[in-house]
Design a protein around this motif. Structure first.
Motif, PDB file in Angstrom:
ATOM      1  N   ASN A  15      36.979  60.468 124.125  1.00 19.83           N
ATOM      2  CA  ASN A  15      37.791  60.672 122.912  1.00 19.83           C
ATOM      3  C   ASN A  15      39.188  61.172 123.269  1.00 19.83           C
ATOM      4  O   ASN A  15      40.183  60.748 122.682  1.00 19.83           O
ATOM      5  N   PHE A  16      39.251  62.092 124.243  1.00 26.10           N
ATOM      6  CA  PHE A  16      40.547  62.594 124.709  1.00 26.10           C
ATOM      7  C   PHE A  16      41.371  61.449 125.309  1.00 26.10           C
ATOM      8  O   PHE A  16      42.565  61.315 125.018  1.00 26.10           O
ATOM      9  N   GLU A  17      40.724  60.617 126.134  1.00 21.85           N
ATOM     10  CA  GLU A  17      41.440  59.502 126.763  1.00 21.85           C
ATOM     11  C   GLU A  17      41.998  58.542 125.722  1.00 21.85           C
ATOM     12  O   GLU A  17      43.131  58.078 125.838  1.00 21.85           O
ATOM     13  N   SER A  20      45.002  60.284 123.960  1.00 24.77           N
ATOM     14  CA  SER A  20      46.197  60.406 124.796  1.00 24.77           C
ATOM     15  C   SER A  20      46.821  59.038 125.082  1.00 24.77           C
ATOM     16  O   SER A  20      48.035  58.923 125.147  1.00 24.77           O
ATOM     17  N   MET A  21      45.992  57.995 125.222  1.00 29.33           N
ATOM     18  CA  MET A  21      46.556  56.656 125.429  1.00 29.33           C
ATOM     19  C   MET A  21      47.275  56.177 124.170  1.00 29.33           C
ATOM     20  O   MET A  21      48.373  55.625 124.246  1.00 29.33           O
ATOM     21  N   ALA A  22      46.677  56.403 123.025  1.00 31.82           N
ATOM     22  CA  ALA A  22      47.249  55.876 121.782  1.00 31.82           C
ATOM     23  C   ALA A  22      48.480  56.654 121.315  1.00 31.82           C
ATOM     24  O   ALA A  22      49.377  56.079 120.712  1.00 31.82           O
ATOM     25  N   LEU A  23      48.510  57.963 121.582  1.00 30.57           N
ATOM     26  CA  LEU A  23      49.568  58.787 120.984  1.00 30.57           C
ATOM     27  C   LEU A  23      50.469  59.498 121.991  1.00 30.57           C
ATOM     28  O   LEU A  23      51.224  60.393 121.624  1.00 30.57           O
ATOM     29  N   SER A  24      50.412  59.094 123.261  1.00 28.43           N
ATOM     30  CA  SER A  24      51.190  59.811 124.280  1.00 28.43           C
ATOM     31  C   SER A  24      52.702  59.650 124.119  1.00 28.43           C
ATOM     32  O   SER A  24      53.472  60.420 124.683  1.00 28.43           O
ATOM     33  N   SER A 108      42.327  56.530 111.471  1.00 29.33           N
ATOM     34  CA  SER A 108      43.343  55.660 112.067  1.00 29.33           C
ATOM     35  C   SER A 108      44.268  56.547 112.895  1.00 29.33           C
ATOM     36  O   SER A 108      44.559  57.686 112.520  1.00 29.33           O
ATOM     37  N   MET A 109      44.682  56.040 114.040  1.00 29.21           N
ATOM     38  CA  MET A 109      45.596  56.808 114.914  1.00 29.21           C
ATOM     39  C   MET A 109      46.887  57.125 114.172  1.00 29.21           C
ATOM     40  O   MET A 109      47.460  58.181 114.333  1.00 29.21           O
ATOM     41  N   LYS A 115      49.425  63.471 110.480  1.00 32.58           N
ATOM     42  CA  LYS A 115      48.889  64.805 110.197  1.00 32.58           C
ATOM     43  C   LYS A 115      49.339  65.815 111.249  1.00 32.58           C
ATOM     44  O   LYS A 115      49.746  66.927 110.927  1.00 32.58           O
ATOM     45  N   ILE A 116      49.272  65.410 112.516  1.00 28.89           N
ATOM     46  CA  ILE A 116      49.695  66.315 113.595  1.00 28.89           C
ATOM     47  C   ILE A 116      51.178  66.635 113.449  1.00 28.89           C
ATOM     48  O   ILE A 116      51.585  67.792 113.549  1.00 28.89           O
TER      49      ILE A 116
END
Length: 125
Positions: A15-17, A20-24, A108-109, A115-116
């Protein structure tokens, strides 16, 4: 403006990977695999937001959130709980534990990213 730091707390490294890939492009990510390591990581290198999984072995997300909100060094860090549990009772338990937002999987990413970003903007620093 500096890149917001997001601490991802999840017993599933996958989940972390994915996050981080989608939102880095928008965020800097660090990882904790348990509630215990979350607290020490958040004190050692305070993130701008904590993304906290609810269902984890040992300390679950609710207990971890209570711990974070009752620790002076981490009490002001916004906590976004992430869970596959979508009932109103589960969400309420998250808010009762002190989370600032609750997102149900799958999400959804794009909406998670928004939100973040909103949570980072309201941080008193």
């Amino acid at each position: 403006m500096k890149t917001p730091h997001v601490l991802v707390v999840d017993d599933e490294y996958f989940n972390f990977e994915m996050l981080s890939m989608a939102l880095s492009d928008a965020f800097k990510f660090s990882y904790a695999e348990s509630g215990k390591s979350c607290l020490s990581n958040a004190i050692a290198d305070p993130p701008d937001v904590i993304l906290l999984d609810v269902c984890m072995p040992g300390l679950d997300g609710y207990d971890t959130c209570r711990m974070l909100k009752n620790t002076p060094e981490t009490r002001d860090i916004p906590v976004l709980m992430v869970s596959g549990l979508e009932s109103d009772q589960e969400k309420q338990a998250g808010f009762d534990a002190g989370c600032d937002a609750y997102v149900v999987k799958p999400f959804s990413m794009q909406s998670l990213s928004e939100k973040i970003k909103n949570m980072v903007q309201i941080i008193p620093r």
